[in-house]
Design a protein around this motif. Structure first.
Motif, PDB file in Angstrom:
ATOM      1  N   LEU A  61      93.312 128.833  22.334  1.00 50.39           N
ATOM      2  CA  LEU A  61      93.555 128.145  23.597  1.00 50.39           C
ATOM      3  C   LEU A  61      94.426 126.924  23.332  1.00 50.39           C
ATOM      4  O   LEU A  61      94.142 126.131  22.426  1.00 50.39           O
ATOM      5  N   VAL A  62      95.488 126.763  24.123  1.00 45.30           N
ATOM      6  CA  VAL A  62      96.321 125.566  24.052  1.00 45.30           C
ATOM      7  C   VAL A  62      95.922 124.678  25.223  1.00 45.30           C
ATOM      8  O   VAL A  62      96.116 125.047  26.380  1.00 45.30           O
ATOM      9  N   LEU A  63      95.339 123.520  24.916  1.00 46.10           N
ATOM     10  CA  LEU A  63      94.706 122.677  25.921  1.00 46.10           C
ATOM     11  C   LEU A  63      95.265 121.258  25.897  1.00 46.10           C
ATOM     12  O   LEU A  63      95.794 120.799  24.880  1.00 46.10           O
ATOM     13  N   SER A  64      95.101 120.575  27.027  1.00 50.32           N
ATOM     14  CA  SER A  64      95.311 119.130  27.095  1.00 50.32           C
ATOM     15  C   SER A  64      94.790 118.658  28.435  1.00 50.32           C
ATOM     16  O   SER A  64      95.018 119.304  29.461  1.00 50.32           O
ATOM     17  N   SER A  72     103.019 124.295  27.443  1.00 47.82           N
ATOM     18  CA  SER A  72     103.713 125.581  27.570  1.00 47.82           C
ATOM     19  C   SER A  72     104.843 125.716  26.558  1.00 47.82           C
ATOM     20  O   SER A  72     105.058 126.796  26.002  1.00 47.82           O
ATOM     21  N   SER A  73     105.570 124.628  26.321  1.00 50.00           N
ATOM     22  CA  SER A  73     106.650 124.715  25.331  1.00 50.00           C
ATOM     23  C   SER A  73     106.067 124.931  23.938  1.00 50.00           C
ATOM     24  O   SER A  73     106.629 125.692  23.132  1.00 50.00           O
ATOM     25  N   VAL A  92     100.540 136.590  24.736  1.00 53.40           N
ATOM     26  CA  VAL A  92     100.481 135.287  25.397  1.00 53.40           C
ATOM     27  C   VAL A  92      99.917 135.493  26.790  1.00 53.40           C
ATOM     28  O   VAL A  92     100.447 136.296  27.567  1.00 53.40           O
ATOM     29  N   MET A  93      98.836 134.788  27.109  1.00 56.15           N
ATOM     30  CA  MET A  93      98.225 134.872  28.435  1.00 56.15           C
ATOM     31  C   MET A  93      98.363 133.517  29.124  1.00 56.15           C
ATOM     32  O   MET A  93      97.849 132.512  28.635  1.00 56.15           O
ATOM     33  N   ASP A 169      96.938 140.372  16.567  1.00 61.01           N
ATOM     34  CA  ASP A 169      96.534 139.381  15.566  1.00 61.01           C
ATOM     35  C   ASP A 169      96.243 138.043  16.245  1.00 61.01           C
ATOM     36  O   ASP A 169      95.342 137.317  15.827  1.00 61.01           O
ATOM     37  N   PHE A 170      97.026 137.725  17.301  1.00 61.25           N
ATOM     38  CA  PHE A 170      96.850 136.466  18.011  1.00 61.25           C
ATOM     39  C   PHE A 170      96.991 136.682  19.518  1.00 61.25           C
ATOM     40  O   PHE A 170      97.932 137.342  19.965  1.00 61.25           O
ATOM     41  N   LEU A 171      96.059 136.120  20.286  1.00 62.64           N
ATOM     42  CA  LEU A 171      96.218 135.983  21.728  1.00 62.64           C
ATOM     43  C   LEU A 171      96.254 134.488  22.003  1.00 62.64           C
ATOM     44  O   LEU A 171      95.257 133.780  21.803  1.00 62.64           O
ATOM     45  N   VAL A 172      97.409 133.984  22.429  1.00 64.02           N
ATOM     46  CA  VAL A 172      97.592 132.555  22.691  1.00 64.02           C
ATOM     47  C   VAL A 172      97.476 132.340  24.196  1.00 64.02           C
ATOM     48  O   VAL A 172      98.221 132.950  24.967  1.00 64.02           O
ATOM     49  N   VAL A 173      96.539 131.489  24.615  1.00 65.44           N
ATOM     50  CA  VAL A 173      96.268 131.266  26.029  1.00 65.44           C
ATOM     51  C   VAL A 173      96.809 129.910  26.442  1.00 65.44           C
ATOM     52  O   VAL A 173      96.349 128.869  25.953  1.00 65.44           O
TER      53      VAL A 173
END
Length: 311
Positions: A61-64, A72-73, A92-93, A169-173
């Protein structure tokens, strides 16, 4: 009855209770609306989600807590970098329902979702990099998405149970700012299959750091492992002379000090290169287009740090 989160009001019914957000104890709680609209109780779709997610090795999870810090970038460039190895399968979700910028950043404007007997198919950038976003569903890219929590929750669930992600291998949310509906939903739906960890993005100034501290607290309350924090836009690098100047002054010590204060791993700083924005507008991999940029070197160092944590 589900357990109440830490620091919850007295007599909190718990986030998964049917009374979550509705009980008298919920009055005045800042999370009342989020709890009221989040999915509760045994969900009949969870086995389907677990089945889909069973073929995903790492869910990131990419969070802030802060908007405009470059989640997003970072998601885009991280995914491009991971997929550079053709043997690595990356998905990428995009769950930023109201502001889906991921399709443009991957050069997928105008693409649409295709269905098959196995479900929805991601839109592919390359053979080993697939993307799913509400941006592929909109009739017009400029249409406003005016949805309440339950409808957002339903779409996130569809992305998890109806999309044929295959072996990843990776799911980046990629997530929106804050700690509300979308975040609670993805945590709830991935609870059984497991979340590998969260990457927290911030900029150096205190007005961003104070929101990211809340995100750290959120992760700890809902038991998401924190991989580390990335300081984005940490100074401006001139593309010609390579000189760097501070744009967002780290008046309280920046992300490095915040990470130390909160016992979170500091993954690194990425300088502000105007060509990052240009690459995102054009749907290109900044790392491939500008390999000599100090920002590219910073990205690659951070990605190596992330891989070390995951290994």
């Amino acid at each position: 009855m589900s357990p109440a989160p830490e620091n919850a009001p007295e007599h909190c019914p718990g986030t998964e209770s049917e009374q979550a957000g509705k009980a008298s104890a919920c009055e005045g709680c800042p999370n009342q609306n989020a709890c009221a609209t989040a999915p509760k109780g045994p969900d009949p779709d969870l086995p389907l989600i677990n089945d889909r997610m069973g073929t995903v090795k790492h869910k990131l999870l990419v969070l802030s807590g802060k908007g405009g810090v470059g989640k997003s970038s970072f998601t885009t460039q991280l995914s491009f970098a991971l997929s550079h190895d053709e043997e690595t399968q990356v998905g990428v979700m995009d769950i930023d329902i109201c502001g889906p910028s991921i399709p443009k950043m991957f050069g997928l404007d105008g693409e649409q979702i295709h269905s098959s007997n196995s479900g929805w198919s991601p839109v592919y950038v390359t053979d080993n990099l697939g993307v799913m976003s509400i941006g592929f569903i909109l009739q017009d890219a400029d249409d406003a998405i005016i949805w309440r929590g339950p409808k957002k929750n339903g779409l996130i669930k569809q992305f998890l149970k109806d999309v044929d992600w295959g072996d990843l291998d990776f799911l980046v949310v990629d997530t929106p700012p804050g700690t509300s509906d979308e975040h609670l939903s993805v945590v709830q739906y991935l609870k059984e299959s497991g979340i590998t960890g969260a990457i927290l993005i911030t900029t150096p100034q205190e007005v961003a750091l104070q929101d990211v501290r809340k995100e750290i607290d959120f992760c700890r309350k809902v038991k998401i492992p924190i991989i580390g924090v990335v300081e984005n836009m940490a100074g401006f690098v001139c593309p010609n002379c390579k000189g760097e100047s501070s744009i967002f002054a780290p008046t309280t010590g920046g992300a490095r000090k915040m990470a130390a204060d909160t016992s979170v791993r500091f993954l690194g700083s990425i300088p502000l290169d105007p060509r990052i924005g240009m690459s995102c507008d054009q749907g290109l991999s900044f790392l491939e287009e500008y390999p000599d940029s100090p920002a590219t070197k910073a990205y690659l160092n951070i990605i190596e740090e992330i891989k070390k944590v995951l290994s």
